[in-house]
Design a protein around this motif. Structure first.
Motif, PDB file in Angstrom:
ATOM      1  N   TYR A  16      92.917  58.616  39.884  1.00  0.00           N
ATOM      2  CA  TYR A  16      93.004  59.722  38.869  1.00  0.00           C
ATOM      3  C   TYR A  16      92.063  60.169  38.003  1.00  0.00           C
ATOM      4  O   TYR A  16      91.147  59.136  37.516  1.00  0.00           O
ATOM      5  CB  TYR A  16      94.130  59.451  37.862  1.00  0.00           C
ATOM      6  N   MET A  17      91.739  61.369  37.733  1.00  0.00           N
ATOM      7  CA  MET A  17      90.289  61.549  36.982  1.00  0.00           C
ATOM      8  C   MET A  17      90.247  63.073  36.831  1.00  0.00           C
ATOM      9  O   MET A  17      91.224  64.016  37.207  1.00  0.00           O
ATOM     10  CB  MET A  17      89.093  61.515  38.013  1.00  0.00           C
ATOM     11  N   VAL A  18      89.504  63.535  35.874  1.00  0.00           N
ATOM     12  CA  VAL A  18      89.271  65.059  35.322  1.00  0.00           C
ATOM     13  C   VAL A  18      88.994  65.703  36.346  1.00  0.00           C
ATOM     14  O   VAL A  18      87.655  65.278  37.220  1.00  0.00           O
ATOM     15  CB  VAL A  18      88.467  65.066  34.173  1.00  0.00           C
ATOM     16  N   CYS A  19      89.190  66.958  36.536  1.00  0.00           N
ATOM     17  CA  CYS A  19      88.837  68.086  37.603  1.00  0.00           C
ATOM     18  C   CYS A  19      87.485  68.236  37.069  1.00  0.00           C
ATOM     19  O   CYS A  19      87.076  68.889  35.885  1.00  0.00           O
ATOM     20  CB  CYS A  19      89.584  69.045  37.612  1.00  0.00           C
ATOM     21  N   LEU A  20      86.576  68.000  37.950  1.00  0.00           N
ATOM     22  CA  LEU A  20      84.922  68.154  37.444  1.00  0.00           C
ATOM     23  C   LEU A  20      84.538  69.724  38.093  1.00  0.00           C
ATOM     24  O   LEU A  20      83.273  70.161  37.971  1.00  0.00           O
ATOM     25  CB  LEU A  20      84.012  67.345  38.267  1.00  0.00           C
ATOM     26  N   ASP A  21      85.317  70.378  38.878  1.00  0.00           N
ATOM     27  CA  ASP A  21      84.760  71.587  39.310  1.00  0.00           C
ATOM     28  C   ASP A  21      84.319  72.586  38.312  1.00  0.00           C
ATOM     29  O   ASP A  21      83.069  73.114  38.665  1.00  0.00           O
ATOM     30  CB  ASP A  21      86.109  72.583  40.018  1.00  0.00           C
ATOM     31  N   ASP A  22      84.677  72.751  37.289  1.00  0.00           N
ATOM     32  CA  ASP A  22      83.923  73.761  36.019  1.00  0.00           C
ATOM     33  C   ASP A  22      82.938  73.180  35.759  1.00  0.00           C
ATOM     34  O   ASP A  22      81.857  73.737  35.525  1.00  0.00           O
ATOM     35  CB  ASP A  22      85.067  73.984  34.842  1.00  0.00           C
ATOM     36  N   ARG A  23      82.884  71.906  35.211  1.00  0.00           N
ATOM     37  CA  ARG A  23      81.420  71.156  34.989  1.00  0.00           C
ATOM     38  C   ARG A  23      80.311  71.236  35.995  1.00  0.00           C
ATOM     39  O   ARG A  23      79.376  71.536  35.605  1.00  0.00           O
ATOM     40  CB  ARG A  23      81.818  69.907  34.518  1.00  0.00           C
ATOM     41  N   LEU A  24      80.746  71.089  37.355  1.00  0.00           N
ATOM     42  CA  LEU A  24      79.619  71.204  38.106  1.00  0.00           C
ATOM     43  C   LEU A  24      79.036  72.439  38.550  1.00  0.00           C
ATOM     44  O   LEU A  24      77.986  72.682  38.618  1.00  0.00           O
ATOM     45  CB  LEU A  24      80.120  70.448  39.369  1.00  0.00           C
ATOM     46  N   ASP A  25      79.904  73.429  38.384  1.00  0.00           N
ATOM     47  CA  ASP A  25      79.424  74.804  38.611  1.00  0.00           C
ATOM     48  C   ASP A  25      78.613  75.237  37.210  1.00  0.00           C
ATOM     49  O   ASP A  25      77.790  75.825  37.368  1.00  0.00           O
ATOM     50  CB  ASP A  25      80.828  75.805  38.622  1.00  0.00           C
ATOM     51  N   LYS A  26      78.881  74.903  36.022  1.00  0.00           N
ATOM     52  CA  LYS A  26      78.179  75.256  34.877  1.00  0.00           C
ATOM     53  C   LYS A  26      76.689  74.430  34.890  1.00  0.00           C
ATOM     54  O   LYS A  26      75.932  75.003  34.778  1.00  0.00           O
ATOM     55  CB  LYS A  26      78.797  74.656  33.634  1.00  0.00           C
ATOM     56  N   ILE A  27      76.885  73.112  35.621  1.00  0.00           N
ATOM     57  CA  ILE A  27      75.563  72.425  35.511  1.00  0.00           C
ATOM     58  C   ILE A  27      74.495  73.256  36.713  1.00  0.00           C
ATOM     59  O   ILE A  27      73.313  73.538  36.519  1.00  0.00           O
ATOM     60  CB  ILE A  27      75.677  70.994  36.273  1.00  0.00           C
ATOM     61  N   LYS A  28      75.323  73.748  37.907  1.00  0.00           N
ATOM     62  CA  LYS A  28      74.432  74.371  38.997  1.00  0.00           C
ATOM     63  C   LYS A  28      73.995  75.653  38.211  1.00  0.00           C
ATOM     64  O   LYS A  28      72.649  75.888  38.488  1.00  0.00           O
ATOM     65  CB  LYS A  28      75.341  74.542  40.136  1.00  0.00           C
ATOM     66  N   ARG A  29      74.843  76.341  37.648  1.00  0.00           N
ATOM     67  CA  ARG A  29      74.338  77.819  37.058  1.00  0.00           C
ATOM     68  C   ARG A  29      73.172  77.809  36.256  1.00  0.00           C
ATOM     69  O   ARG A  29      72.341  78.381  36.134  1.00  0.00           O
ATOM     70  CB  ARG A  29      75.661  78.513  36.626  1.00  0.00           C
ATOM     71  N   LEU A  30      73.631  76.792  35.188  1.00  0.00           N
ATOM     72  CA  LEU A  30      72.588  76.934  33.857  1.00  0.00           C
ATOM     73  C   LEU A  30      71.627  75.882  33.885  1.00  0.00           C
ATOM     74  O   LEU A  30      70.443  76.142  33.525  1.00  0.00           O
ATOM     75  CB  LEU A  30      73.499  76.239  32.790  1.00  0.00           C
ATOM     76  N   TYR A  31      71.436  74.906  34.958  1.00  0.00           N
ATOM     77  CA  TYR A  31      70.229  74.313  35.140  1.00  0.00           C
ATOM     78  C   TYR A  31      69.776  74.284  36.415  1.00  0.00           C
ATOM     79  O   TYR A  31      68.212  74.527  36.478  1.00  0.00           O
ATOM     80  CB  TYR A  31      70.802  72.636  34.731  1.00  0.00           C
ATOM     81  N   VAL A  32      70.400  73.951  37.433  1.00  0.00           N
ATOM     82  CA  VAL A  32      69.693  73.779  38.796  1.00  0.00           C
ATOM     83  C   VAL A  32      69.303  74.872  39.190  1.00  0.00           C
ATOM     84  O   VAL A  32      68.125  74.962  39.650  1.00  0.00           O
ATOM     85  CB  VAL A  32      71.008  72.998  39.715  1.00  0.00           C
TER      86      VAL A  32
END
Length: 78
Positions: A16-32
């Motif tokens: 069981y875990m929190v969905c990371l999709d939004d977080r990963l997309d934000k890291i990619k767009r804003l930083y990577v």
């Protein structure tokens, strides 16, 4: 059967875990995508390693991902 993991990297198909999709997309767009440096800094068992492993998988389609682990390095061996 899924369960709450307290022992290492979480896997969505097993734990069981929190969905990371939004977080990963934000890291990619804003930083990577912007070529910026970023830090993931939190306390123990906050999901840092899980986030980084998920981010590496998420970025594979657009980037060459190289993982480096310095945990086993020691100045004593130099």
């Amino acid at each position: 059967m899924r369960y709450f993991n307290t022992e290492g990297v979480c896997r969505p198909d097993v734990h069981y875990m929190v969905c990371l999709d939004d977080r990963l997309d934000k890291i990619k767009r804003l930083y990577v995508d912007q070529g910026k440096y970023f830090i993931i800094n939190r306390g123990r068992q906050y999901g840092k390693t899980t986030t980084l492993k998920a981010l590496a998988e998420y970025l594979k389609k657009d980037y060459v991902v190289i993982a480096m682990d310095f945990q086993m390095m020691s100045t004593a061996s130099l």
